[in-house]
Design a protein around this motif. Structure first.
Motif, PDB file in Angstrom:
ATOM      1  N   GLU A  20      -8.496  -1.768  -6.912  1.00 49.72           N
ATOM      2  CA  GLU A  20      -9.221  -2.196  -5.717  1.00 49.72           C
ATOM      3  C   GLU A  20     -10.248  -1.167  -5.277  1.00 49.72           C
ATOM      4  O   GLU A  20     -10.855  -1.318  -4.225  1.00 49.72           O
ATOM      5  CB  GLU A  20      -8.235  -2.469  -4.569  1.00 49.72           C
ATOM      6  CG  GLU A  20      -7.036  -3.332  -4.937  1.00 49.72           C
ATOM      7  CD  GLU A  20      -7.420  -4.761  -5.315  1.00 49.72           C
ATOM      8  OE1 GLU A  20      -8.609  -5.121  -5.217  1.00 49.72           O
ATOM      9  OE2 GLU A  20      -6.528  -5.516  -5.751  1.00 49.72           O
ATOM     10  N   LEU A  50      -9.913   1.794  -3.991  1.00 49.49           N
ATOM     11  CA  LEU A  50      -9.605   2.142  -2.604  1.00 49.49           C
ATOM     12  C   LEU A  50     -10.110   3.531  -2.229  1.00 49.49           C
ATOM     13  O   LEU A  50     -10.287   3.825  -1.053  1.00 49.49           O
ATOM     14  CB  LEU A  50      -8.105   2.038  -2.348  1.00 49.49           C
ATOM     15  CG  LEU A  50      -7.549   0.612  -2.464  1.00 49.49           C
ATOM     16  CD1 LEU A  50      -6.040   0.606  -2.319  1.00 49.49           C
ATOM     17  CD2 LEU A  50      -8.170  -0.315  -1.414  1.00 49.49           C
ATOM     18  N   LEU A  85      -0.694   4.058   4.311  1.00 52.71           N
ATOM     19  CA  LEU A  85      -2.009   3.480   4.602  1.00 52.71           C
ATOM     20  C   LEU A  85      -2.076   2.020   4.133  1.00 52.71           C
ATOM     21  O   LEU A  85      -2.575   1.151   4.840  1.00 52.71           O
ATOM     22  CB  LEU A  85      -3.088   4.333   3.925  1.00 52.71           C
ATOM     23  CG  LEU A  85      -4.538   3.991   4.220  1.00 52.71           C
ATOM     24  CD1 LEU A  85      -4.786   3.889   5.716  1.00 52.71           C
ATOM     25  CD2 LEU A  85      -5.439   5.074   3.638  1.00 52.71           C
ATOM     26  N   LEU A  86      -1.535   1.779   2.954  1.00 55.55           N
ATOM     27  CA  LEU A  86      -1.574   0.419   2.402  1.00 55.55           C
ATOM     28  C   LEU A  86      -0.507  -0.486   3.028  1.00 55.55           C
ATOM     29  O   LEU A  86      -0.544  -1.705   2.841  1.00 55.55           O
ATOM     30  CB  LEU A  86      -1.349   0.465   0.889  1.00 55.55           C
ATOM     31  CG  LEU A  86      -2.442   1.168   0.080  1.00 55.55           C
ATOM     32  CD1 LEU A  86      -1.987   1.409  -1.348  1.00 55.55           C
ATOM     33  CD2 LEU A  86      -3.714   0.327   0.100  1.00 55.55           C
ATOM     34  N   GLY A  87       0.426   0.123   3.743  1.00 59.55           N
ATOM     35  CA  GLY A  87       1.506  -0.658   4.311  1.00 59.55           C
ATOM     36  C   GLY A  87       2.518  -1.097   3.272  1.00 59.55           C
ATOM     37  O   GLY A  87       3.151  -2.136   3.408  1.00 59.55           O
ATOM     38  N   LEU A  88       2.649  -0.290   2.223  1.00 61.71           N
ATOM     39  CA  LEU A  88       3.610  -0.635   1.172  1.00 61.71           C
ATOM     40  C   LEU A  88       4.826   0.272   1.275  1.00 61.71           C
ATOM     41  O   LEU A  88       4.722   1.429   1.648  1.00 61.71           O
ATOM     42  CB  LEU A  88       2.975  -0.459  -0.210  1.00 61.71           C
ATOM     43  CG  LEU A  88       1.763  -1.337  -0.512  1.00 61.71           C
ATOM     44  CD1 LEU A  88       1.213  -1.001  -1.890  1.00 61.71           C
ATOM     45  CD2 LEU A  88       2.141  -2.817  -0.428  1.00 61.71           C
ATOM     46  N   LEU A 146      -4.652  -8.652   8.821  1.00 62.23           N
ATOM     47  CA  LEU A 146      -3.614  -7.739   9.299  1.00 62.23           C
ATOM     48  C   LEU A 146      -3.525  -6.629   8.244  1.00 62.23           C
ATOM     49  O   LEU A 146      -2.686  -6.677   7.348  1.00 62.23           O
ATOM     50  CB  LEU A 146      -2.309  -8.532   9.390  1.00 62.23           C
ATOM     51  CG  LEU A 146      -1.131  -8.051  10.194  1.00 62.23           C
ATOM     52  CD1 LEU A 146      -1.519  -7.766  11.629  1.00 62.23           C
ATOM     53  CD2 LEU A 146      -0.025  -9.082  10.139  1.00 62.23           C
ATOM     54  N   GLY A 154      -2.563  -3.950   6.053  1.00 57.35           N
ATOM     55  CA  GLY A 154      -1.353  -3.160   5.867  1.00 57.35           C
ATOM     56  C   GLY A 154      -0.105  -3.915   6.303  1.00 57.35           C
ATOM     57  O   GLY A 154       0.978  -3.355   6.330  1.00 57.35           O
ATOM     58  N   ARG A 193      -5.303  -0.545  13.830  1.00 58.83           N
ATOM     59  CA  ARG A 193      -5.674  -1.354  12.666  1.00 58.83           C
ATOM     60  C   ARG A 193      -6.135  -2.747  13.115  1.00 58.83           C
ATOM     61  O   ARG A 193      -7.036  -3.329  12.512  1.00 58.83           O
ATOM     62  CB  ARG A 193      -4.481  -1.509  11.713  1.00 58.83           C
ATOM     63  CG  ARG A 193      -4.068  -0.225  11.020  1.00 58.83           C
ATOM     64  CD  ARG A 193      -2.821  -0.471  10.182  1.00 58.83           C
ATOM     65  NE  ARG A 193      -2.313   0.761   9.590  1.00 58.83           N
ATOM     66  CZ  ARG A 193      -2.277   1.001   8.272  1.00 58.83           C
ATOM     67  NH1 ARG A 193      -2.697   0.096   7.410  1.00 58.83           N
ATOM     68  NH2 ARG A 193      -1.801   2.127   7.817  1.00 58.83           N
ATOM     69  N   PRO A 250      -9.046   6.377   8.373  1.00 54.60           N
ATOM     70  CA  PRO A 250      -9.438   5.966   7.017  1.00 54.60           C
ATOM     71  C   PRO A 250      -9.955   4.519   7.010  1.00 54.60           C
ATOM     72  O   PRO A 250      -9.413   3.661   6.323  1.00 54.60           O
ATOM     73  CB  PRO A 250      -8.153   6.113   6.209  1.00 54.60           C
ATOM     74  CG  PRO A 250      -7.056   6.021   7.213  1.00 54.60           C
ATOM     75  CD  PRO A 250      -7.595   6.501   8.522  1.00 54.60           C
ATOM     76  N   VAL A 260     -11.040   2.841   3.566  1.00 56.70           N
ATOM     77  CA  VAL A 260      -9.962   2.239   2.768  1.00 56.70           C
ATOM     78  C   VAL A 260      -9.560   0.897   3.394  1.00 56.70           C
ATOM     79  O   VAL A 260      -9.389  -0.105   2.696  1.00 56.70           O
ATOM     80  CB  VAL A 260      -8.750   3.190   2.681  1.00 56.70           C
ATOM     81  CG1 VAL A 260      -7.609   2.518   1.929  1.00 56.70           C
ATOM     82  CG2 VAL A 260      -9.130   4.483   1.988  1.00 56.70           C
ATOM     83  N   ARG A 275     -11.933  -1.863   2.565  1.00 56.15           N
ATOM     84  CA  ARG A 275     -11.772  -2.399   1.205  1.00 56.15           C
ATOM     85  C   ARG A 275     -10.481  -3.217   1.108  1.00 56.15           C
ATOM     86  O   ARG A 275     -10.431  -4.219   0.398  1.00 56.15           O
ATOM     87  CB  ARG A 275     -11.796  -1.260   0.190  1.00 56.15           C
ATOM     88  CG  ARG A 275     -13.205  -0.709  -0.005  1.00 56.15           C
ATOM     89  CD  ARG A 275     -13.299   0.230  -1.204  1.00 56.15           C
ATOM     90  NE  ARG A 275     -12.636   1.502  -0.955  1.00 56.15           N
ATOM     91  CZ  ARG A 275     -13.233   2.557  -0.393  1.00 56.15           C
ATOM     92  NH1 ARG A 275     -14.495   2.491  -0.031  1.00 56.15           N
ATOM     93  NH2 ARG A 275     -12.559   3.669  -0.204  1.00 56.15           N
ATOM     94  N   MET A 276      -9.443  -2.784   1.816  1.00 59.18           N
ATOM     95  CA  MET A 276      -8.199  -3.577   1.811  1.00 59.18           C
ATOM     96  C   MET A 276      -8.451  -4.973   2.368  1.00 59.18           C
ATOM     97  O   MET A 276      -7.980  -5.974   1.824  1.00 59.18           O
ATOM     98  CB  MET A 276      -7.115  -2.886   2.664  1.00 59.18           C
ATOM     99  CG  MET A 276      -6.506  -1.662   2.007  1.00 59.18           C
ATOM    100  SD  MET A 276      -5.430  -0.765   3.165  1.00 59.18           S
ATOM    101  CE  MET A 276      -4.122  -1.975   3.419  1.00 59.18           C
ATOM    102  N   ALA A 295     -10.673  -6.985  -0.093  1.00 59.15           N
ATOM    103  CA  ALA A 295     -10.002  -7.380  -1.334  1.00 59.15           C
ATOM    104  C   ALA A 295      -8.694  -8.113  -1.065  1.00 59.15           C
ATOM    105  O   ALA A 295      -8.040  -8.576  -1.997  1.00 59.15           O
ATOM    106  CB  ALA A 295      -9.738  -6.134  -2.182  1.00 59.15           C
ATOM    107  N   VAL A 307      -5.924  -6.760   0.033  1.00 57.02           N
ATOM    108  CA  VAL A 307      -4.777  -5.951  -0.378  1.00 57.02           C
ATOM    109  C   VAL A 307      -3.810  -5.815   0.803  1.00 57.02           C
ATOM    110  O   VAL A 307      -4.142  -5.188   1.805  1.00 57.02           O
ATOM    111  CB  VAL A 307      -5.232  -4.541  -0.827  1.00 57.02           C
ATOM    112  CG1 VAL A 307      -4.018  -3.677  -1.154  1.00 57.02           C
ATOM    113  CG2 VAL A 307      -6.145  -4.649  -2.029  1.00 57.02           C
ATOM    114  N   ASN A 308      -2.658  -6.409   0.658  1.00 58.08           N
ATOM    115  CA  ASN A 308      -1.653  -6.369   1.722  1.00 58.08           C
ATOM    116  C   ASN A 308      -2.288  -6.570   3.096  1.00 58.08           C
ATOM    117  O   ASN A 308      -1.964  -5.868   4.049  1.00 58.08           O
ATOM    118  CB  ASN A 308      -0.855  -5.054   1.678  1.00 58.08           C
ATOM    119  CG  ASN A 308       0.459  -5.153   2.460  1.00 58.08           C
ATOM    120  OD1 ASN A 308       1.005  -6.250   2.619  1.00 58.08           O
ATOM    121  ND2 ASN A 308       0.950  -4.036   2.947  1.00 58.08           N
TER     122      ASN A 308
END
Ligand SMILES: [Fe+3]
Ligand SMILES: [Mg+2]
Ligand SMILES: [Zn+2]
Ligand SMILES: [Zn+2]
Lengths: 329, 796
Positions: free
Chosen positions: A178, A180, A252-255, B574, B576, B586, B618, B621, B624-625, B628, B630-631
Motif C-alpha cells: 500500500e 504506506l 497506526l494501522l489498527g492491526l 474509520l 484503523g 482519526r 502521521p 499514512v 493512504r490507508m 487504499a 487499508v483497515n
C-alpha cells in the motif's frame, strides 16, 4: 513473457532458466518425475500455494517464500526436509528479469535449506488471469524415529513458546503493497526453520507441538492447536515479543500483531519442566534469538485462548471472523 | 369482568397477573381477606397468583379495591381477572397454599433497597436486629443476587447455609408477619456476619493510628470492635475500603478527600471514568446537587439506582471524582450494611465497582482479597455468598422522565410486559450485543431482560454471561425455540448464540444492530405488534450494517416485522478500525478528508491550532490507508461524528479512556449555553436513501474556530445543529409517508442536550415521540429489540 504463438520458444527459455539455477542431479535426469530411494524413518509431505503481492518485498520475494513456506510446514513435524517440487503459474507480461530474480532467490533459499528442487512445471496464463506469478511447492522430508510432534498433543500444564518477534512479515508486505511509507522500513522475517527445529529436537525430543504462525498469525495458530488438542491456553501479553517498530506500525494501522502473518517464526508446546531447556536451545540458535515462553496450556472445555493483559485483565483471543471489524461502540 | 362483581354468586376466583411472586403478595391477600371476613385460599402458580374468595359481593369488591391500593411495595398488578366460582364447598377460613406443594415455579424478583420498617429496626437499640447488617423482609433485601436455582426458596439461595433460629423461623411461618416467607430472613443469632480484615486475612480491629489494646491477630473475628464502625473510621482517615454489598464488591473512599480519590484512581488504573457516590440521605446530596422531586423519588425507589444529577454550584467536590463531566452520580445506601457504614457521614463516599479497570467487579471473598489485595487497605466482608453479580443501576431524568442508562440491581429480572399482539410469542432467547451486554428471554407474553453483564471480550465476563444464560433459562423454565443474535460476525454474544443454537438444534435469527435498537424502543413503549408504521431513528456508536460496513446514524420506516433503511449519515472512513474508535483525532481527519479534503483544509485554515496538531500526526499514512481502504471501513456512525467534533475542540483528541468519553465531555462543555443558531447539515438523495451530510457543519465550525469563537459555544452550536437536522430529516421522512410517530434509540440519545432538543423539536411539530424509559437506549437494550423482532417474525 508472452503467451500463445511463440510459446514453444518461451517454454524453452524458461526451462533453461530453471535448469541453470536449480541445477541438481535429480532435475538433470530430465524426466517428468524425480526418482529417489526414501531414507529410513517416516516421510512427511506438505504442499502450499504461494500467492503474494508484491512479488518482491523487503526481506524477500515470492521465490524464497515458496521454499521457506513448504520447508517449514514439513519441518513442523520434526522432519528434516529433503526435496521440493515446484509448479509455476506465470502471467503473460511478467518481465523475464523478474522471473530470473525469483528463480535465483528460490535456488539460493533451497541451497541454504539443504533441499533440492527435483521436479517442476510451468504454465503461462493470459494477461489478467494471474497476479504475475504463483508458485506451488510440495516438500518431502523424513522424521527421525522417536519423534512424535502433532497439533493434538498439547496437554494442560504444557508451556507455550515462540521463536521470536511477531508480525514482521505481514507488516512488511502491507506497508510495501500500500506504499504506506513508514519511517523505519520493516523487513519480512521469511526464513527456513528446519535447522532451528533440529536444534530444538536435539535438546528436547519430547516437544508436543510445533507450528508456524503464518496466515492469521499467532492468534489463529494457538486457536487451531487448542481446538485440535481439546485444551485452553493462557498467554501473557507482556511476554509476547514484538519489535517496537512493528508494534508502532500495527497501532497506526489498527492491526493486532497477534493476527499478523509471520514466515520465519514457530510456536512450540512442550512439557513445562522442559520449557527452560527448550528456550535455551532456541535462544542459542540465530533464528531463535528472541524466543520467549509466552504462556501455558490449561484445561478448558471452551478451548478458549485467553490473554492476560499487562494490568491483570484477561481477554479472549478468538478466531478471526473475516476482517478485523470493530466490535466496540 | 367488572360486571361479574354484580352477580349474586357467593364465590369467585381471581387470577392476578404481574409481579406478584416473592414480594409478600400472598400475606397481603391473606390479611385483606381475613380483615374482610372472607374465606378461600391464595396460591402461586405458573401464571401468577390465584385467589379463591367466598363472601358477599360487597366484601369481595372491597377486597379487589383494597388489593390494588395496598399492593406490596415490590409488587406490580398488571391484571385482576375475576371469574364466578361454583360447585365447590365453602372453606372454613382463609389459607395460604404452599407453592412447594403445588410444584410450580415461584418467580425471582429484583434485589430491593432496605425498607423503612427494616431501617427503623436497625436503628432501634431495643430491637433484636439493632445494627444488624443483613436485616430484610418481604418488602426488601437481596433476591436475584443470592439465587442459585428455582423454586425461589431459601434452600436454593446462598441463605441455605444459615439455619433460622426459632425467632426467625416463627416470623417466616406467620402470614401476619412482614417476614412471612422472606427467604433471606436473618438475625444476629442465626444469620450472616460481617468482619473487617486485611489482605492477609488478619482481622482489623482498630484504625492504624490508634494504639491497639491488644494485637489484632490474637483476637478472634467477631470478638472485635464493631467492624462497620472501624471501617468507617478508616475511611475518615483517607483509606480505601473494599466493601462486599448486595450484588458485588465496591471500593470506597472519602469523596471529599482529593488524595484518597487520586490514590484510588492510581490503584484501580481508572484514570478518567467518573466515580459513583453514595450519600447518607437527600440532605447530604443537596449540599452538592440540585435534586428535583422526580430525582428524589428515583433515588428513594426500591431499586435505589445511581442517579445522574446536576451540581448546584454550591459546595464543590474534588474535580477528580468526575473529570470533564457536568453531572455527578449519586445513590442512597440501599443495604443495611451501607446504612450503618454511612450513618455518621455528612459528606458522600466514593462507591465504585471493586475491580481493576475494565474487569467485572468481584463477588466472592477469596477473589476479592486476591484481585483487590493491592487496591484496598481493608476489606469489609461477609459470609453470605453473592451468587450472581448485579451491578448498580444508573438512571437519569431526561425530557421529564426517568430513563435507565444501566439496568441491573433493582430492575433485573423483573419481567417487562410485551405489547399488544405479543401474547402468543414463542420462547425466544436474544443474546444482546458485545459491550454492555444483556440477555432477553421471551415467554408468556413477557420479556425478561437480564441484568447488565458487561463487556464480553473480557474472559470473566464472557464466562459469567454463559452462566447467566443457563441461570435464566432454568429460572424461567424456558423452552427456547429460537436464538437471536446481532449480525456482527465477531461478537462473542453471536458466537455463543450460534454455538448454542447448533448444539441444541434451535432456530437462529440474525437481527441488524440498529433495527434492534429501534424495536427495543418500540417494545419499551408498549407499541403494538401491528401498530401503524413509525420512523425509527438510531443514533449510535457502531454496529454491523447490512452491507458489511459500520452503521450508527440510521433512519428506518416500519415496525417490528420490518424496518426499511430510508436515511443515514454520510459514510466516512474509520482509519484503523477499532483504533479510530479509541483515538478521536482519526475521525476528525477522516471527516476533513471526506468533507473538505486535507489539502484544501490546510489552504483554507492554515492557522488553526488543530491544523498544526494534525500536521504533527502521521496523517500521510492515514491518507493512504483511507485511499487504499487499508483497515478503514466506512461508517455512518453518529458517535464517531461526536468524536470528530470533540477532537476539533481538542477534547480527548489523542485517545479516550472510557467508552463515550469524548462525546460526554463535549456535551458537558455546552451546559447552560443557549446557542443563537445551530450549524447546518446538508441533505442529499442517494439511490436508496437520504444522506445527511455534515460538510457544511464542518465549514461553519472551522470558520468559528478561525474567528476565535469559544469551544463551549461551538459545542452548543454543534448540538443544536445536529438536533435540528435530525428533527428536519425525521419530520420530512415521516410527513412524506403520513407517519405521526418517531422512535428514538441508540447510545447517542444518552446525550441529554441532543435528546431533549430532538424530542422537543419533534413534539413542537406535532409528532409523537417514543423514547427509552425502562431499558437503556445504549446496547443494554439491544436484546429486548432483538427478541421483539424475532417474536414478530414468528407471529407472522
Ligand atoms: Fe448500539
Ligand atoms: Mg503453510
Ligand atoms: Zn424490609
Ligand atoms: Zn434468627
Amino acid at each position: 513473457l508472452t503467451h500463445g504463438s511463440g510459446g514453444r520458444a518461451m517454454a524453452q527459455l524458461i526451462d533453461e532458466l530453471f535448469r541453470r539455477h536449480l541445477d541438481n542431479a535429480l532435475l538433470a535426469q530430465g524426466n517428468d518425475q524425480a526418482l529417489f530411494q526414501p531414507p529410513p524413518g517416516r516421510l512427511a509431505i506438505s504442499t502450499d500455494g504461494h500467492v503474494i503481492a508484491p512479488l518482491f518485498f523487503p526481506g524477500g520475494d515470492i521465490g524464497c517464500l515458496a521454499v521457506h513456506g513448504t520447508v517449514n510446514d514439513v519441518a513442523m513435524s520434526g522432519a528434516r526436509p529433503l526435496y521440493l517440487a515446484a509448479g509455476f503459474i506465470l502471467e503473460e507480461g511478467l518481465p523475464l528479469a523478474d522471473l530470473a530474480r525469483i528463480v535465483r532467490s528460490m535456488a539460493q533459499a533451497a541451497n541454504e535449506a539443504g533441499v533440492a528442487v527435483v521436479t517442476g512445471d510451468t504454465k503461462v496464463v493470459e494477461r489478467g488471469k494471474g497476479d504475475g506469478c504463483f508458485i506451488t511447492t510440495t516438500g518431502v522430508g523424513v522424521v527421525p524415529d522417536g519423534i512424535d510432534i502433532s497439533g493434538d498433543r498439547a496437554v494442560p500444564g504444557d508451556a507455550i513458546l515462540v521463536s521470536g518477534c511477531l508480525g514482521d512479515h505481514g507488516v512488511a508486505i502491507m506497508s510495501r503493497r500500500e506504499n504506506l511509507g513508514f519511517e523505519t522500513e520493516i523487513a519480512s522475517d521469511t526464513a527456513a526453520l528446519h535447522d532451528l527445529v533440529a536444534a530444538m529436537i536435539a535438546a528436547v525430543p519430547e516437544i508436543h507441538c510445533l507450528r508456524d504462525p503464518t496466515r492469521g498469525g499467532l492468534a489463529t495458530t494457538l486457536n487451531e492447536l487448542a481446538l485440535q488438542s481439546g485444551v485452553g491456553m493462557r498467554i501473557h501479553e507482556p511476554a509476547i515479543p514484538v519489535r517496537p517498530e512493528v508494534a508502532a506500525a500495527c497501532e497506526l494501522l489498527g492491526l493486532d500483531p497477534l493476527y499478523v502473518a509471520n514466515e520465519g517464526k514457530l510456536v512450540a508446546i512442550c512439557p513445562a519442566e522442559r520449557a527452560d531447556t527448550l528456550l535455551m536451545a532456541m535462544r542459542s540458535h540465530p533464528k531463535g534469538r528472541d524466543a520467549a515462553i509466552i504462556g501455558q496450556v490449561i484445561e478448558d472445555p471452551h478451548r478458549f485462548v485467553q490473554m492476560e493483559t499487562a494490568f491483570g485483565g484477561s481477554r479472549i483471543v478468538d478466531w478471526l471472523a473475516g476482517e478485523q471489524l470493530p466490535r466496540i461502540c | 369482568s367488572a360486571s361479574s362483581a354484580e352477580s349474586p354468586v357467593a364465590a369467585e376466583s381471581i387470577r392476578v397477573r404481574g409481579l406478584v411472586q416473592g414480594v409478600g403478595f400472598r400475606p397481603t391477600v391473606w390479611r385483606l381477606a381475613t380483615e374482610l371476613g372472607l374465606q378461600g385460599s391464595v396460591r402461586n402458580d405458573g401464571e401468577g397468583v390465584l385467589v379463591t374468595l367466598w363472601g358477599d359481593a360487597d366484601a369481595r369488591n372491597a377486597f379487589c379495591e383494597r388489593l390494588r391500593r395496598d399492593c406490596p411495595p415490590l409488587a406490580r398488578i398488571d391484571a385482576l381477572e375475576r371469574t364466578p366460582l361454583s360447585g365447590q364447598d365453602r372453606p372454613r377460613g382463609f389459607a395460604i397454599v404452599d407453592s412447594a406443594a403445588t410444584s410450580v415455579q415461584t418467580g425471582v424478583v429484583p434485589d430491593a433497597a432496605v425498607c423503612d420498617a427494616c431501617a427503623a429496626e436497625i436503628a432501634d437499640p431495643a430491637n433484636r436486629r439493632f445494627r444488624y447488617a443483613f436485616t430484610n423482609c418481604t418488602h426488601c433485601g437481596p433476591r436475584l443476587s443470592i439465587v442459585r436455582a428455582i423454586p425461589y426458596d431459601r434452600a436454593n439461595t446462598s441463605m441455605a447455609a444459615f439455619r433460622q433460629c426459632p425467632a426467625c423461623a416463627a416470623e417466616y411461618a406467620d402470614p401476619a408477619d412482614r417476614r412471612f416467607h422472606a427467604q433471606p430472613n436473618a438475625c444476629p443469632v442465626c444469620g450472616p456476619r460481617v468482619w473487617l480484615q486485611d489482605a492477609d486475612g488478619q482481622p482489623v480491629d482498630q484504625p492504624a493510628s490508634e494504639p491497639a489494646s491488644q494485637p489484632a491477630s490474637q483476637a478472634a473475628i467477631g470478638a472485635l470492635a464493631d467492624p462497620i464502625a472501624v471501617a468507617s473510621r478508616l475511611l475518615a482517615q483517607g483509606r480505601i475500603l473494599a466493601l462486599k454489598g448486595i450484588g458485588g464488591v465496591h471500593l470506597a473512599c472519602d469523596a471529599t478527600n482529593p488524595a484518597a480519590i487520586a490514590e484510588l484512581r492510581r490503584r484501580k488504573r481508572r484514570w478518567a471514568k467518573p466515580f459513583a457516590l453514595m450519600a447518607r440521605d437527600l440532605d447530604v446530596i443537596r449540599r452538592y446537587c440540585t435534586v428535583t422531586p422526580a430525582e428524589a423519588d428515583l433515588l428513594r425507589s426500591p431499586a435505589a439506582p445511581i442517579v445522574l444529577l446536576a451540581p448546584n454550584g454550591g459546595e464543590g467536590l474534588p474535580s477528580g471524582l468526575a473529570p470533564g463531566q457536568h453531572s455527578l452520580g449519586f445513590m442512597l445506601p440501599y443495604s443495611p450494611l451501607h446504612r450503618l457504614l454511612l450513618q455518621d457521614w455528612s459528606v458522600p463516599l466514593v462507591m465504585t465497582s471493586g475491580n481493576s479497570s475494565d474487569e467485572p467487579q468481584c463477588i466472592n471473598n477469596d477473589d476479592t482479597v486476591r484481585r483487590l489485595g493491592d487496591l484496598a487497605d481493608a476489606f469489609l466482608l461477609h459470609d453470605r455468598d453473592i451468587v450472581n453479580r448485579v451491578d448498580d443501576s444508573v438512571a437519569r431524568i431526561m425530557d421529564g422522565a426517568p430513563r435507565l442508562l444501566r439496568r441491573a440491581r433493582g430492575h433485573a429480572p423483573a419481567p417487562l410486559r410485551l405489547p399488544e399482539g405479543f401474547v402468543d410469542a414463542s420462547p425466544i432467547l436474544a443474546m444482546g450485543g458485545e459491550l454492555k451486554s444483556t440477555l432477553c428471554l421471551v415467554q408468556h407474553g413477557q420479556a425478561v431482560l437480564s441484568q447488565h453483564l458487561g463487556d464480553l471480550h473480557e474472559t470473566t465476563t464472557l464466562l459469567e454471561y454463559e452462566r447467566t444464560i443457563a441461570l435464566y433459562r432454568a429460572l424461567l423454565q424456558h423452552r427456547t425455540q429460537l436464538v437471536v443474535v446481532d449480525a456482527h460476525p465477531g461478537y462473542h454474544s453471536g458466537r455463543t448464540g450460534r454455538a448454542l443454537a447448533a448444539a441444541e438444534g434451535l432456530a437462529l435469527l440474525e437481527v441488524q444492530h440498529h433495527r434492534a435498537h429501534v424495536a427495543a424502543v418500540l417494545a419499551d413503549n408498549g407499541w403494538p405488534l401491528d401498530g401503524p408504521p413509525v420512523l425509527g431513528i438510531a443514533l449510535d456508536g457502531s454496529g454491523y450494517g447490512d452491507d458489511g460496513s459500520i452503521w450508527g446514524g440510521e433512519c428506518f420506516i416500519g415496525g417490528y416485522r420490518q424496518l426499511t433503511r430510508v436515511a443515514h449519515l454520510q459514510p466516512v472512513a474509520l482509519p484503523g478500525g477499532t483504533q479510530a474508535i479509541l483515538e478521536p483525532w482519526r475521525n476528525l481527519f477522516a471527516q476533513i478528508v471526506a468533507g473538505i479534503g486535507w489539502e484544501a483544509f490546510q489552504r483554507q485554515y492554515p492557522d488553526l491550532a488543530i491544523t498544526a496538531r494534525l500536521r504533527q500526526r502521521p496523517v500521510a499514512v492515514l491518507s493512504r490507508m483511507i485511499a487504499a481502504g487499508v483497515n478503514s471501513p466506512m461508517t455512518s456512525s453518529c458517535g464517531r461524528l461526536f468524536d470528530a467534533v470533540a477532537a476539533a475542540l481538542d477534547i480527548c483528541a489523542d485517545g479516550i479512556r472510557y467508552e463515550g468519553q469524548a462525546a460526554i465531555e463535549l456535551e458537558s462543555l455546552c451546559q447552560g449555553i443557549a446557542p443563537d443558531h445551530g450549524y447546518a447539515f446538508a441533505l442529499r438523495a442517494d439511490t436508496a436513501a437520504l444522506v445527511l451530510d455534515p460538510s457544511p457543519m464542518w465549514r461553519q465550525l472551522f470558520d468559528d474556530l478561525a474567528e476565535g469563537v469559544e469551544a463551549p459555544l461551538i459545542s452548543a452550536r454543534f448540538h443544536a445543529g445536529l438536533a435540528d437536522a435530525v428533527v428536519g430529516l425525521g419530520a420530512r421522512l415521516a410527513s412524506a409517508r403520513g407517519i405521526d410517530t418517531l422512535a428514538l434509540s441508540g447510545g447517542v440519545f444518552q446525550n441529554r442536550t441532543l435528546f431533549e432538543r430532538v424530542s422537543q423539536g419533534l413534539r413542537a411539530r406535532q409528532f409523537k415521540v417514543l423514547a427509552h424509559r425502562q431499558v437503556p437506549s445504549n446496547d443494554g437494550g439491544l436484546a429486548l429489540g432483538q427478541a421483539a423482532m424475532a417474536a414478530a417474525r414468528l407471529l407472522r
